[in-house]
Write an enzyme that holds these catalytic residues in place. Structure first.
Site, PDB file in Angstrom:
ATOM      1  N   PRO A 271      -2.482  -5.489  -9.794  1.00  0.00           N
ATOM      2  CA  PRO A 271      -1.888  -4.210  -9.425  1.00  0.00           C
ATOM      3  C   PRO A 271      -2.788  -3.036  -9.830  1.00  0.00           C
ATOM      4  O   PRO A 271      -3.378  -3.045 -10.910  1.00  0.00           O
ATOM      5  CB  PRO A 271      -0.601  -4.180 -10.250  1.00  0.00           C
ATOM      6  CG  PRO A 271      -0.936  -4.987 -11.468  1.00  0.00           C
ATOM      7  CD  PRO A 271      -1.881  -6.064 -11.009  1.00  0.00           C
ATOM      8  N   CYS A 342     -14.603  24.480   2.209  1.00  0.00           N
ATOM      9  CA  CYS A 342     -14.816  24.960   3.565  1.00  0.00           C
ATOM     10  C   CYS A 342     -14.674  23.840   4.576  1.00  0.00           C
ATOM     11  O   CYS A 342     -15.654  23.386   5.177  1.00  0.00           O
ATOM     12  CB  CYS A 342     -16.184  25.636   3.647  1.00  0.00           C
ATOM     13  SG  CYS A 342     -16.248  27.007   2.487  1.00  0.00           S
ATOM     14  N   TYR A 371      -6.266   6.423  -7.223  1.00  0.00           N
ATOM     15  CA  TYR A 371      -7.139   6.877  -6.151  1.00  0.00           C
ATOM     16  C   TYR A 371      -7.215   8.404  -6.123  1.00  0.00           C
ATOM     17  O   TYR A 371      -7.264   9.023  -5.058  1.00  0.00           O
ATOM     18  CB  TYR A 371      -6.684   6.289  -4.795  1.00  0.00           C
ATOM     19  CG  TYR A 371      -6.541   4.774  -4.894  1.00  0.00           C
ATOM     20  CD1 TYR A 371      -7.673   3.969  -4.963  1.00  0.00           C
ATOM     21  CD2 TYR A 371      -5.288   4.165  -4.995  1.00  0.00           C
ATOM     22  CE1 TYR A 371      -7.566   2.603  -5.112  1.00  0.00           C
ATOM     23  CE2 TYR A 371      -5.170   2.789  -5.146  1.00  0.00           C
ATOM     24  CZ  TYR A 371      -6.306   2.012  -5.198  1.00  0.00           C
ATOM     25  OH  TYR A 371      -6.200   0.654  -5.353  1.00  0.00           O
TER      26      TYR A 371
HETATM   27  C1  PLP Z   1      -7.766  -2.299  -4.364  1.00  0.00           C
HETATM   28  C2  PLP Z   1      -7.521  -3.677  -4.780  1.00  0.00           C
HETATM   29  C3  PLP Z   1      -6.407  -3.991  -5.574  1.00  0.00           C
HETATM   30  C4  PLP Z   1      -5.382  -2.972  -6.008  1.00  0.00           C
HETATM   31  O1  PLP Z   1      -4.680  -2.426  -4.958  1.00  0.00           O
HETATM   32  P1  PLP Z   1      -3.404  -1.501  -5.275  1.00  0.00           P
HETATM   33  O2  PLP Z   1      -2.854  -1.183  -3.958  1.00  0.00           O
HETATM   34  O3  PLP Z   1      -3.888  -0.313  -5.994  1.00  0.00           O
HETATM   35  O4  PLP Z   1      -2.473  -2.315  -6.102  1.00  0.00           O
HETATM   36  C5  PLP Z   1      -6.259  -5.299  -5.967  1.00  0.00           C
HETATM   37  N1  PLP Z   1      -7.138  -6.262  -5.605  1.00  0.00           N
HETATM   38  C6  PLP Z   1      -8.208  -5.993  -4.843  1.00  0.00           C
HETATM   39  C7  PLP Z   1      -9.156  -7.086  -4.496  1.00  0.00           C
HETATM   40  C8  PLP Z   1      -8.442  -4.696  -4.408  1.00  0.00           C
HETATM   41  O5  PLP Z   1      -9.500  -4.452  -3.628  1.00  0.00           O
END
Ligand code: PLP
Length: 418
Positions: A271, A342, A371
């Protein structure tokens, strides 16, 4: 639940007034709640306790070393996607046996660094990559664990930019190729190919696509009589930004555990957003307001270089005044909250009903812990903002804001131009 709450019309992070932090830290800045981070991690841990999974926080959602350290200290592992994240992971003092490494384009140096550190798993996404990992492992006389990332070709019903488990995306391998690899494990004497990995997308609010993907993988393993030790079911759990009604950790676990438990494998979860998303906000200050014949604009000092999600994904972030003025509902009006950059695409929110705010007022952009800072840039030569972590009544600057000098660090004017 998160620990950004209003008391007497004032926004608090844990037990501190956000406005008090803004007296000491220049805006814009990211503000994280330690308690919320840990609470979200524990919620998942508890929900899945029946199968005792390894929870690897996805560092790409928020890789500040204090955030990562906080989770590591509370028992989390880490999901990394680059050599840079691995470097941060090491600084955060993670146990290498709790690190998994995904990504379609791992370079040789990155693979070697990860082997050297002794990570738990590479999540491999192509045959070329397997060959490369094999070569590196052989050179260093090591045996390394590899999971095959499978693209289960399911539709997770989220924004197409954050969909990863559909057949047409670049991620993972199709079942047929995965089968071939498992059949030819002997080709890779230095690899222990003993896991399967899936990650179908991000901000997925329903358990159904996860169930579908897991079922497809289980059917595949059963029909081909492939035995594995680890099943990494990825991340992607959705959170509440506005009106979403995502599955809770508990309800998600209730739907997933019965599918996996009988496999008798070790489970890994990755997660990111679920842990970090609602653990952070972006605090920004109103510079000006202006009314045009068509619209009212609230111009703030944070923009797409600080938080690109609205511009990039048309993502919705709730925006609230840090101090809600009295009789706020009487004065509420529709505004576009825009940054100083801009670009017409530089906005944080459009057509938002907001109490009247003016120059110098503070606004909080909610749900910005995932993010957010990690996708920030120096576009328009804007120094990147500070990151602050609140713990109870205290707060710590966990990354100072950049200066103009930071902007040009590493740049040189060649002699011929002097
Ligand atoms: C981005 C990513 C995650 C996490 O995704 P979330 O939506 O932030 O939970 C987990 N595993 C992999 C391989 C990812 O690229």
């Amino acid at each position: 639940m998160h620990k950004f709450t209003f008391r007497d019309n004032e926004l608090y992070c844990e037990d501190i007034k956000v406005s008090d932090i803004a007296k000491k830290v220049p805006t814009p800045f990211y503000l994280y709640s330690y308690g919320t981070l840990i609470d979200h991690y524990r919620k998942l841990k508890t929900a899945f306790s029946a199968i005792n999974p390894l929870i690897c926080f996805s560092m790409k959602s928020n890789s500040n070393i204090a955030v990562v350290r906080a989770l590591v200290k509370n028992g989390a592992g880490l999901d990394v996607v680059s050599g840079g994240e691995l470097y941060r992971a090491r600084l955060a003092g993670v146990d290498p046996r709790k690190v998994v490494y995904a990504g379609v384009g791992k370079k040789r140096e990155e693979i070697i660094e990860a082997i050297d550190f002794g990570i738990l798993f590479f999540n491999a996404e192509s045959e070329d990559e397997l060959e490369e990992i094999q070569r590196c492992a052989e050179k260093y006389g090591r045996k390394v664990n590899v999971a095959i990332r499978i693209n289960p070709d399911v539709i997770p019903k989220t924004h197409h930019y954050i969909t990863t488990g559909k057949g047409e995306t670049k991620f993972g391998l199709d079942f047929e190729t995965a089968h071939k690899i498992f059949n030819m494990r002997w080709r890779y004497p230095n690899l222990r190919i003993k896991g399967v990995h899936i990650h179908i997308g991000s901000q997925i609010t329903d358990a159904l696509p996860f169930q579908e993907a897991i079922r497809k993988v289980i059917d595949f393993l059963n029909s081909k009589r492939i035995e594995i030790e680890y099943f990494n079911i990825g991340g992607g759990l959705g959170i509440i930004y506005s009106v979403e009604n995502p599955q809770t950790a508990k309800s998600f676990a209730r739907k997933i555990i019965p599918l996996i438990k009988k496999m008798g494998v070790k489970v890994i979860l990755e997660p990111g957003r679920f842990i970090s998303g609602n653990s952070g906000i972006l605090v920004t200050r109103v510079i000006y307001t202006k009314r045009t014949p068509r619209k009212k604009f609230v111009i703030v000092d944070g923009g797409m270089s600080d938080l690109i999600r609205p511009s990039l994904y048309e993502a919705y972030h709730k925006i609230v005044p840090v101090k809600v003025p009295h009789n706020s509902s009487d004065t509420a009006e529709r505004v576009d909250v825009v940054g100083p950059i801009c670009e017409s695409g530089d906005f944080l929110g459009k057509d938002r009903l907001m109490p009247q705010v003016g120059r110098g007022d503070l606004l909080a952009v909610m749900g910005a812990g995932a993010y957010g800072f990690v996708m920030s840039s120096n576009y328009n030569s804007r120094p990147r903002p500070s990151e602050v972590m609140a713990m109870g009544k205290k707060f710590y600057i966990v990354r100072r804001h950049e200066t103009y000098k930071d902007l040009v660090r590493g740049e040189t004017i060649p002699k011929v131009l002097r």
